[in-house]
Design a protein around this motif. Structure first.
Motif, PDB file in Angstrom:
ATOM      1  N   TYR A   1      -6.606  11.965   4.570  1.00 22.33           N
ATOM      2  CA  TYR A   1      -5.261  11.465   4.334  1.00 22.33           C
ATOM      3  C   TYR A   1      -4.255  12.380   5.023  1.00 22.33           C
ATOM      4  O   TYR A   1      -4.038  13.511   4.605  1.00 22.33           O
ATOM      5  CB  TYR A   1      -4.975  11.384   2.835  1.00 22.33           C
TER       6      TYR A   1
ATOM      7  N   ASN B   1      -3.753  -2.501  -4.143  1.00 26.58           N
ATOM      8  CA  ASN B   1      -3.868  -1.922  -2.801  1.00 26.58           C
ATOM      9  C   ASN B   1      -3.023  -0.663  -2.628  1.00 26.58           C
ATOM     10  O   ASN B   1      -3.044  -0.059  -1.549  1.00 26.58           O
ATOM     11  CB  ASN B   1      -3.466  -2.948  -1.741  1.00 26.58           C
TER      12      ASN B   1
ATOM     13  N   VAL C   1      -4.003   7.346   7.574  1.00 32.49           N
ATOM     14  CA  VAL C   1      -5.284   7.501   6.900  1.00 32.49           C
ATOM     15  C   VAL C   1      -6.366   7.354   7.965  1.00 32.49           C
ATOM     16  O   VAL C   1      -6.406   6.352   8.672  1.00 32.49           O
ATOM     17  CB  VAL C   1      -5.478   6.435   5.796  1.00 32.49           C
TER      18      VAL C   1
ATOM     19  N   ASN D   1      -7.352   2.453  -5.299  1.00 33.76           N
ATOM     20  CA  ASN D   1      -7.163   3.045  -3.967  1.00 33.76           C
ATOM     21  C   ASN D   1      -6.098   4.136  -3.934  1.00 33.76           C
ATOM     22  O   ASN D   1      -5.777   4.659  -2.871  1.00 33.76           O
ATOM     23  CB  ASN D   1      -6.793   1.952  -2.957  1.00 33.76           C
ATOM     24  N   LEU D   2      -5.570   4.491  -5.082  1.00 32.13           N
ATOM     25  CA  LEU D   2      -4.465   5.441  -5.136  1.00 32.13           C
ATOM     26  C   LEU D   2      -4.920   6.835  -4.731  1.00 32.13           C
ATOM     27  O   LEU D   2      -5.927   7.345  -5.215  1.00 32.13           O
ATOM     28  CB  LEU D   2      -3.908   5.484  -6.560  1.00 32.13           C
ATOM     29  N   HIS D   3      -4.199   7.460  -3.797  1.00 32.90           N
ATOM     30  CA  HIS D   3      -4.523   8.844  -3.427  1.00 32.90           C
ATOM     31  C   HIS D   3      -3.301   9.757  -3.431  1.00 32.90           C
ATOM     32  O   HIS D   3      -3.429  10.961  -3.243  1.00 32.90           O
ATOM     33  CB  HIS D   3      -5.200   8.899  -2.053  1.00 32.90           C
TER      34      HIS D   3
ATOM     35  N   SER E   1       0.818  -1.216   0.000  1.00 36.07           N
ATOM     36  CA  SER E   1       0.000   0.000   0.000  1.00 36.07           C
ATOM     37  C   SER E   1       0.852   1.266   0.000  1.00 36.07           C
ATOM     38  O   SER E   1       0.397   2.307  -0.446  1.00 36.07           O
ATOM     39  CB  SER E   1      -0.938   0.017   1.218  1.00 36.07           C
ATOM     40  N   THR E   2       2.091   1.183   0.488  1.00 31.38           N
ATOM     41  CA  THR E   2       2.986   2.338   0.524  1.00 31.38           C
ATOM     42  C   THR E   2       4.311   1.977  -0.127  1.00 31.38           C
ATOM     43  O   THR E   2       4.954   1.002   0.254  1.00 31.38           O
ATOM     44  CB  THR E   2       3.235   2.802   1.978  1.00 31.38           C
TER      45      THR E   2
ATOM     46  N   GLN F   1      -1.769   2.853  -2.199  1.00 31.26           N
ATOM     47  CA  GLN F   1      -2.385   4.112  -1.814  1.00 31.26           C
ATOM     48  C   GLN F   1      -1.421   5.287  -1.978  1.00 31.26           C
ATOM     49  O   GLN F   1      -1.820   6.359  -2.423  1.00 31.26           O
ATOM     50  CB  GLN F   1      -2.871   4.045  -0.363  1.00 31.26           C
ATOM     51  N   THR F   2      -0.168   5.071  -1.621  1.00 34.09           N
ATOM     52  CA  THR F   2       0.829   6.145  -1.663  1.00 34.09           C
ATOM     53  C   THR F   2       2.069   5.667  -2.408  1.00 34.09           C
ATOM     54  O   THR F   2       2.650   4.634  -2.054  1.00 34.09           O
ATOM     55  CB  THR F   2       1.220   6.578  -0.237  1.00 34.09           C
TER      56      THR F   2
ATOM     57  N   GLN G   1     -15.277   5.780  -7.659  1.00 36.04           N
ATOM     58  CA  GLN G   1     -14.280   5.675  -6.617  1.00 36.04           C
ATOM     59  C   GLN G   1     -14.111   6.983  -5.859  1.00 36.04           C
ATOM     60  O   GLN G   1     -13.517   7.014  -4.783  1.00 36.04           O
ATOM     61  CB  GLN G   1     -12.942   5.230  -7.210  1.00 36.04           C
TER      62      GLN G   1
END
Length: 978
Positions: free
Chosen positions: A898, A516, A903, A540-542, A494-495, A518-519, A856
């Protein structure tokens, strides 16, 4: 309705007093109806939004028939002995009706929203043994009369409320007390001295208050004491001798006070004590050698004090010790080798001290799960410790944090011996050399942080073997080479932070398989090539930072990359797209240029035989190339012609708007693919600005998951909003599409945006809505400035109006599918208007996974069952999204926030604070002092109920509307708050 309810409550209260007087005057024994009367009068002072007490019927002859929820009786006397209403969501006050229940032994009203004070007479009910009023919003001071006649009371808990003032001195007269819990309140002043002499007391919890003074001497009389907590108060002075005589003590928590001096010596007698915390005080001196005599200790926390000198050898005589925290003191020297005997140790924190030397080898051989020595920086640094670690085979260690030190040397391949390691943090050291390939053998690893070191070489291909990896941080090193595509095997990642290295090559398309993620931070490297278009599909990318590289070409299209911050793409001169304010050049095939000249010998005018033969081969190649070029050119010309024809067709379709007034459904007489078909549901006039305005960028209002929205004007001057669907390939056939749209067109409600009509061609579909001028709820909540914000009454009206709209949709068998603050509009009168309802039914080819990518932007609103293919999507999904929306409105926070290193999920945050009795702290700061606390807290608890993980636990929208109308019961002349 409210007036009637109040009159009824007053009548019952008067009736109760009359009966009391009658009974007193006639000296008649209480009848069996006394319990019924008392409970009905008690209920009259409560609000029961969930209808939990509906079974309490005033017409019943007895409350002991088994039907009265939360009530238990003695089977012989047929009298009420227990009331347990824990977690019933009750509002209101604790009324006098309870005084009638003279056989009551247990009163438990915890985890509600009760307010006000408590009657001083309740504790005087003759047979009362247990009072539990914890986890409410009770306030005011507790009267000294409350405990005047409490000889039979065993347990009292007022924890997690808002009681203030002094602890009643009458509490010391409750000689039978075994448990006192007054934690998490605002009690202040001195503790009544008599409490320290209650010999039957087993548990005393006064933590999280504002109590002060010294702990008196004489506590040795509390022979039965098992647990004592005075944490987070303002106690000062020494801890007196005496607690050592309480031989049954198992837990002592004096943390976060202003206690000083040394640890009292008689504590060594407490061989059964398993928990001792003195952290956050002003204790000083050495840890006494006798600490090793407290054989039962499992947790010893002496952190954040002024202890000094060395850790005593006797610490190794604690065979049961699992957690040892000595951080933030002044300890020096080495940890004693005797600690090798601590075979049960799971966590060790010796950070922020002045300890010297390296970690002793006993740590590397024990079963310790967590080692924290961060920020311990002795003079000269700590060297070679990691080297010695690498030479020892450790099987059980799970968490190791050696960050923020001065470790040097290389990470050797023997790191693979840490087969159970789940988290490894070696950041902020001076480690050098390459990352060993053996890192891929750590199959249990979930977090790897090697950032801020001097690591060099390549990221090993074997990193793909760490398939459970969730966080990988390698930033601020000197790593070179490419990002290995084997990283696609780390499916839980995720990171990913690889910034500030010397990485080169292209960004692998394999990253797009990490759903998965995100960052991602790849900034400040030398990466080249195009950004893989598949990255746009990451759900799920932010955050994706690729700034200051050499990336070129166009940013991929997608909801995330359409709004990527400029700072995340800066420093890539050859990158183009809207986010970098640079248009991309049209890509045309490069012309094929053939050089007819051949290479000749410069020293001779004639061609050698060898060169002549080579010229023949080139001629054949040229012929093949020319043939291929012709085919390519013909193909390009064909594609251009087809594109021109398609554009012409689309323009004719968009220009074909005509209106003919008619009956319920008016439509243009032409319905072929070129002219299109327009249907208005009430014969509206045609657009004044023509069809071209619908596609004019200047008229665009916004874009969503299903398409763009434009504003235009009808000839009668009325504005409408046009949604241009951008998922044409997934739209139903014309017949099915029209049937669904007409169904939506018949839905009318004051809190729904009205669907006025539609336009159809196979390549273009438009939906025509009423135009709402006030903007979205999201804008009002999160983009307002200055004093321009929604008051409490305005927010409540939005919640209630939205609930009514959804209830109407569900009654019409329509699921919204996309509840979020962007889809709630506010009109000029402040009324909410729900839009974008039922659109998923127009797109039957969308399964829930495609749909989730289309919406999303609704991240945080989606019900958990949405991700399960085998669970049917129902109205309960809308109710979950509505619950999140309620919490968003009351708190003013986004569903997912975020932070820099975290999160925060809104419903989890509110639920956590609610369980701690601090739910009021979540209310939007803009409303502080300008809202009715009872209403706001009740609304938030309703929001939590709607976001239950179990769909069947969520109320129907009709029930939600009823609950909201019960919560909002303003008295006449009530002034608007806010």
């Amino acid at each position: 309705m409210l007036a009637f309810s109040n009159m009824r409550a007053i009548f019952l209260s008067l009736l109760f007093f009359v009966l009391v007087l009658v009974v007193a005057a006639t000296a008649v024994s209480p009848s069996l109806n006394d319990d019924v009367l008392g409970l009905i009068v008690f209920k009259a002072d409560l609000e029961d939004p969930m209808g939990k007490l509906v079974s309490w019927n005033e017409d019943d002859e007895s409350a002991c028939g088994g039907n009265w929820v939360g009530v238990k009786c003695n089977s012989r006397s047929n009298r009420v002995t227990e009331i347990n209403l824990d977690g019933f969501f009750l509002n209101g006050k604790i009324g006098i009706g309870l005084l009638r229940l003279q056989f009551l032994r247990k009163l438990s009203l915890s985890r509600n929203n009760l307010t006000g004070g408590i009657s001083p007479n309740i504790a005087q009910i003759n047979n009362l043994r247990v009072i539990d009023l914890s986890d409410n919003n009770l306030s005011e001071e507790v009267s000294d009369e409350f405990f005047k006649q409490c000889g039979s009371l065993w347990t009292v808990s007022l924890a997690r409320n808002k009681f203030s003032g002094k602890i009643p001195s009458s509490l010391e007269s409750c000689s039978a007390l075994t448990s006192i819990d007054l934690s998490f309140n605002m009690f202040s002043g001195l503790v009544p001295s008599g409490i320290w002499t209650l010999s039957g007391l087993r548990s005393l919890d006064l933590s999280q208050n504002m109590l002060e003074g010294e702990i008196p001497k004489g506590v040795e009389v509390m022979k039965n004491l098992r647990s004592i907590s005075l944490a987070k108060n303002q106690f000062s002075g020494e801890v007196p001798n005496g607690f050592g005589s309480c031989l049954l003590l198992r837990s002592i928590d004096f943390s976060d006070n202003s206690l000083s001096s040394s640890i009292p010596g008689d504590l060594k007698k407490l061989t059964l004590c398993s928990y001792l915390s003195l952290s956050g005080n002003a204790f000083s001196g050495e840890i006494p050698e006798w600490i090793g005599e407290m054989k039962g200790l499992q947790t010893l926390d002496l952190s954040r004090n002024g202890f000094s000198s060395q850790v005593p050898d006797s610490i190794g005589n604690l065979p049961s010790l699992k957690m040892l925290n000595l951080s933030a003191n002044g300890f020096t020297g080495n940890l004693p080798e005797s600690m090798a005997n601590l075979s049960n140790l799971l966590a060790l924190d010796v950070s922020q001290n002045s300890m010297s030397g390296g970690l002793p080898s006993w740590i590397l051989k024990s079963d310790v799960e967590k080692v924290l020595v961060s920020e311990s920086r002795p003079s000269g640094g700590i060297k070679s410790t990691f080297y010695s670690l690498a030479e020892v085979a450790i099987q059980s260690i799970q968490v190791m944090d050696l960050s923020d030190n001065a470790f040097s040397d290389e990470i050797t391949s023997t790191i693979a011996a840490l087969s159970s390691l789940q988290f490894l943090n070696l950041s902020n050291n001076s480690l050098g050399g390459p990352i060993p390939a053996a890192i891929g053998e750590l199959k249990a690893l979930e977090g790897l942080d090697l950032s801020c070191n001097n690591l060099s070489g390549y990221i090993p291909w074997e990193i793909g073997g760490v398939m459970l990896l969730k966080e990988l941080r390698l930033e601020k090193n000197s790593l070179v080479g490419k990002i290995p595509s084997s990283i696609e095997n780390c499916s839980s990642l995720s990171t990913l932070n690889l910034s500030q290295n010397r990485l080169s090559g292209s960004i692998p398309a394999a990253l797009a398989k990490l759903t998965n993620l995100q960052t991602v931070d790849l900034s400040l490297n030398s990466l080249t090539g195009n950004l893989p278009k598949q990255l746009a599909d990451l759900p799920n990318l932010h955050s994706f930072n690729l700034s200051h590289n050499k990336i070129q070409g166009e940013l991929p299209g997608g909801s995330f990359f359409n709004t990527i911050p400029t700072s995340s793409v800066a420093g890539n001169p050859s990158l183009c797209g809207a986010s970098v304010n640079k248009s991309c050049p049209t890509v045309l095939p490069k012309p094929i240029v053939l050089n007819p000249n051949t290479t000749t010998d410069s020293g001779s005018g004639s061609m050698s035989p060898t060169l002549g033969h080579r010229r023949i081969i080139l001629s054949i190649s040229a012929l093949i190339a020319i043939g291929a070029a012709v085919v390519i050119v013909i193909g390009v010309i064909g594609i251009i012609v087809l594109n021109l024809r398609f554009r012409s067709s689309a323009e004719r379709s968009a220009a074909a708007f005509t209106f003919s007034a008619g009956d319920e459904f008016s439509q243009s007489p032409t319905t072929d693919a070129n002219s299109g078909k327009l249907v208005m549901f009430s014969g509206e006039p045609e657009f004044s600005s023509g069809a071209h305005a619908l596609l004019n960028k200047d008229c665009e209002l916004g874009r969503g998951g299903f398409g763009a929205v434009y504003q235009t004007v009808l000839r009668d001057g009325r504005s409408v909003a046009i949604k241009k669907l951008t998922v044409s390939s997934l739209v139903k056939s014309q017949e099915d599409f029209e049937r669904e749209v007409k169904k939506l067109g018949k839905i009318r409600h004051q809190n729904l945006v009205k669907l006025e009509g539609y336009y159809w061609t196979p390549s273009l579909q438009l939906l025509i809505y009423d135009y709402v001028s006030g903007g979205s709820l999201y804008k009002h909540l999160h983009e307002g400035s200055g004093g321009n914000f929604l008051s409490w009454n305005e927010r409540f009206n939005v919640i209630l109006g939205t609930a009514k709209a959804l209830a109407h949709l569900h009654h019409s068998n329509v699921i919204h599918y996309n509840i979020k603050s962007m889809n709630v509009l506010i009109d000029s009168n402040g009324e909410p208007k729900v839009c974008d309802y039922g659109l998923a039914k127009l797109l039957p080819m969308l399964d829930r996974y495609v749909l989730s990518s289309k919406i999303q932007s609704a991240l945080g609103y989606m019900a958990p069952e949405f991700a399960c293919r085998t669970v049917k999507i129902t109205e309960k999904c809308d109710i979950y999204g509505f619950g999140v929306l309620v919490l968003e409105i009351v708190t003013g926070k986004r569903p997912v926030e975020y932070m820099e290193d975290d999160v925060v999920v809104l419903c989890d945050m509110v639920r956590g604070t609610s369980e701690e009795g601090r739910v009021e702290e979540c209310i939007d700061e803009k409303l502080r002092g300008k809202f009715p606390a009872d209403e706001a807290i009740s609304v938030m608890k309703l929001g939590l109920l709607c976001t239950s993980q179990v769909p069947s636990n969520r109320p129907d929208m009709g029930e939600v509307v009823n609950i909201l109308e019960l919560i909002r019961c303003p008295s006449e002349g009530q002034e608007e708050l806010g």
